[in-house]
Design a protein around this motif. Structure first.
Motif, PDB file in Angstrom:
ATOM      1  N   GLY A 215      39.497  34.887  38.452  1.00  0.00           N
ATOM      2  CA  GLY A 215      39.587  35.944  39.049  1.00  0.00           C
ATOM      3  C   GLY A 215      38.951  37.003  39.445  1.00  0.00           C
ATOM      4  N   PRO A 216      38.514  37.393  37.789  1.00  0.00           N
ATOM      5  CA  PRO A 216      37.831  38.990  37.906  1.00  0.00           C
ATOM      6  C   PRO A 216      36.230  38.831  38.137  1.00  0.00           C
ATOM      7  CG  PRO A 216      39.333  38.549  35.886  1.00  0.00           C
ATOM      8  CD  PRO A 216      39.045  37.101  36.954  1.00  0.00           C
ATOM      9  N   MET A 217      35.621  37.132  37.691  1.00  0.00           N
ATOM     10  CA  MET A 217      34.614  36.612  38.210  1.00  0.00           C
ATOM     11  C   MET A 217      33.958  37.138  39.551  1.00  0.00           C
ATOM     12  SD  MET A 217      32.174  33.150  36.582  1.00  0.00           S
ATOM     13  CE  MET A 217      30.890  32.898  37.850  1.00  0.00           C
ATOM     14  N   HIS A 218      35.116  36.121  40.475  1.00  0.00           N
ATOM     15  CA  HIS A 218      34.618  36.046  41.321  1.00  0.00           C
ATOM     16  C   HIS A 218      35.315  37.490  41.924  1.00  0.00           C
ATOM     17  CE1 HIS A 218      36.068  34.651  45.806  1.00  0.00           C
ATOM     18  NE2 HIS A 218      35.427  34.393  45.178  1.00  0.00           N
ATOM     19  N   GLU A 219      35.951  38.154  41.408  1.00  0.00           N
ATOM     20  CA  GLU A 219      35.892  39.707  42.506  1.00  0.00           C
ATOM     21  C   GLU A 219      35.003  39.965  42.289  1.00  0.00           C
ATOM     22  OE1 GLU A 219      38.345  40.008  45.168  1.00  0.00           O
ATOM     23  OE2 GLU A 219      39.224  38.127  45.063  1.00  0.00           O
ATOM     24  N   SER A 220      34.789  40.142  40.898  1.00  0.00           N
ATOM     25  CA  SER A 220      33.734  41.794  40.916  1.00  0.00           C
ATOM     26  C   SER A 220      32.377  40.471  41.140  1.00  0.00           C
ATOM     27  CB  SER A 220      33.431  41.656  39.789  1.00  0.00           C
ATOM     28  OG  SER A 220      32.715  40.404  38.982  1.00  0.00           O
ATOM     29  N   ALA A 221      31.946  40.194  41.423  1.00  0.00           N
ATOM     30  CA  ALA A 221      30.661  39.348  41.404  1.00  0.00           C
ATOM     31  C   ALA A 221      30.507  39.653  44.075  1.00  0.00           C
ATOM     32  CB  ALA A 221      30.353  37.782  41.880  1.00  0.00           C
TER      33      ALA A 221
END
Length: 466
Positions: A215-221
């Motif tokens: 989740g954090p990978m997708h949201e940060s990008a």
């Protein structure tokens, strides 16, 4: 624009948002810098993210199995004939955990007349779809099948706790560091899984890294990409990012079908993330985050870099804009920022609810794949069918998301949120009719409504603070 470098006042709202948009217009909001960032991290990145998540669920599939009874080579019998002699029936199929006592077959005694016993020599596995999975490698079947359930349960729950840590890192140390840690977590996790299936605790912890980082990978990008894009094209960026998610689910089925061995699938996934890390120099820090942390000079240096890449120029009023951004957002960080206003709290609750629905559907797809009895209309579904169909449905229903976005453009985001919420009711009803128009219709119906609701809800949340 005033020649003394002051912020333009010809807009209706001369506050932070319009001022930063003017900076983007000057440095280029659709230039080479944003193009390569979004292609690599908001198109390819989501695809690999979903591939990494779902390839683990394929690796945890339990193929059809039965007790291994030695001696078939000497008996010169086919597999089906040997199973008829050595494996008792359980309904219309052979038992998975029982066999006839081999010692009773000595001196011509009929094995079928003896009392079945538990498997004495391990298991044989059907290799029609998989040459090797984690349960078949570790014999997590029959009395040991609880191990597979423990892995799925504890990895997801530990991942939830670790995801809070990733979120904290993103708030305190920046989106760039968060993205790097997520990429490394994916790579390390997929390598550790191959090395530690016999050490259950390490195996669970290795998988929990991806559960936490996905989740954090997708949201940060996506947040950085949306920040550096002009308002008119943010919905388009959301669209392509969602298509990347669907393509990743489809790629999972194709990868599993091509490699068939879970070790090879994990090595391939790790290699893909190593390739993605090699492009990490194209991923910038968030200029707003830098300004919020009191690092206005670093933010201006980044904006000059973007302007140089895009062939634009940094306007003279940019320093004042970044100071205004810092002053407006300095108090909006950490977990308490979720309660900074009613709209932020409300949208966050709605986002969590939508994500929960999508996660529940994902688990339903994987349970369908693991359920050997699920074969509506006799279509002989493979283990890869639910993955591929679900991914195909996600990609196709992005058109619905675009139409909903147009409706939101004309009717407002409140209407858009209502449209996405209304889709969840029919989606729940689809879960109760698994035989409508064959095996493919229900996954397409469900994933279409749910993914459209998820995409629209997420877009509403990201744009609300815009």
């Amino acid at each position: 624009m005033e020649e003394n470098g002051e912020i333009s006042t010809n807009r209706r709202n001369p506050k932070v948002g319009p001022a930063f948009e003017e900076v983007l217009d000057s440095i280029g909001s659709r230039g080479k810098f944003q193009t390569r960032l979004n292609i690599v991290f908001n198109c390819v990145g989501p695809c690999l993210n979903m591939l990494s998540i779902n390839v683990f669920f394929l690796a945890m599939q339990t193929p059809d199995h039965w007790c291994h009874v030695p001696g078939r080579e000497r008996a010169n019998l086919s597999l089906e004939e040997w199973k008829n002699f050595t494996i008792p029936r359980a309904g219309n199929s052979f038992s998975k955990c029982l066999m006839y006592n081999q010692s009773d077959g000595i001196n011509g005694v009929n094995w079928n007349s003896s009392e079945p016993v538990k498997c004495q020599h391990g298991w044989d596995y059907d290799d029609t779809w998989f040459s090797l999975t984690v349960p078949s490698q570790m014999n997590w079947v029959c009395d040991n099948q609880q191990s597979a359930n423990d892995v799925l349960f504890y990895a997801q729950n530990i991942g939830v706790a670790l995801s809070l840590l990733f979120g904290y890192i993103g708030d305190m140390y920046g989106r760039q560091l968060l993205q790097f840690l997520c990429l490394v977590a994916h790579m390390i996790s997929r390598l550790l899984l191959v090395l530690t299936p016999d050490i259950l605790v390490l195996f669970i912890l290795a998988q929990s890294l991806v559960s936490a980082a996905a989740g954090p990978m997708h949201e940060s990008a996506l947040s950085v990409g949306l920040e550096l894009a002009d308002i008119r094209h943010r919905t388009t960026l959301n669209y392509f990012s969602s298509c990347g998610l669907g393509a990743g689910v489809m790629a999972t089925g194709l990868l599993g079908w091509g490699l068939r061995n879970w070790n090879y699938s994990m090595y391939c996934t790790a290699a893909l993330f190593i390739a993605l890390i090699s492009f990490f120099r194209w991923f910038p820090e968030s200029p707003r985050w830098l300004a919020c942390r009191g690092r206005e000079e670093d933010a201006l240096r980044l904006l000059r870099r973007i302007a140089a890449t895009n062939g634009g120029r940094l306007p003279p009023f940019a320093p004042r804009v970044m100071r205004t951004v810092a002053k407006a957002q300095r108090d909006r960080k950490g977990f308490l920022s979720l309660f900074s206003s009613w709209n932020v709290f409300k949208n966050t609750v709605l986002l969590i609810t939508a994500r929960k629905i999508v996660t529940q559907f994902n688990l339903t797809v994987h349970m369908i794949a693991r359920d050997e009895s699920y074969d509506p209309e006799g279509m002989k579904m493979t283990y890869y069918s639910p993955q591929t169909v679900y991914g195909f449905g996600q990609v196709c229903t992005r058109t619905d998301a675009v139409l909903a976005g147009v409706a939101g453009w004309w009717c407002g985001r409140e209407s858009l949120r209502g449209f996405s919420g209304a889709g969840r009711g029919p989606a729940a009803l689809c879960l109760r009719r698994p035989r409508v128009r064959g095996a493919l219709r229900p996954p397409l119906d469900r994933c279409g409504l749910l993914s459209a609701g998820w995409g629209n809800m997420r877009g509403h949340r990201l744009h609300a603070e815009g």
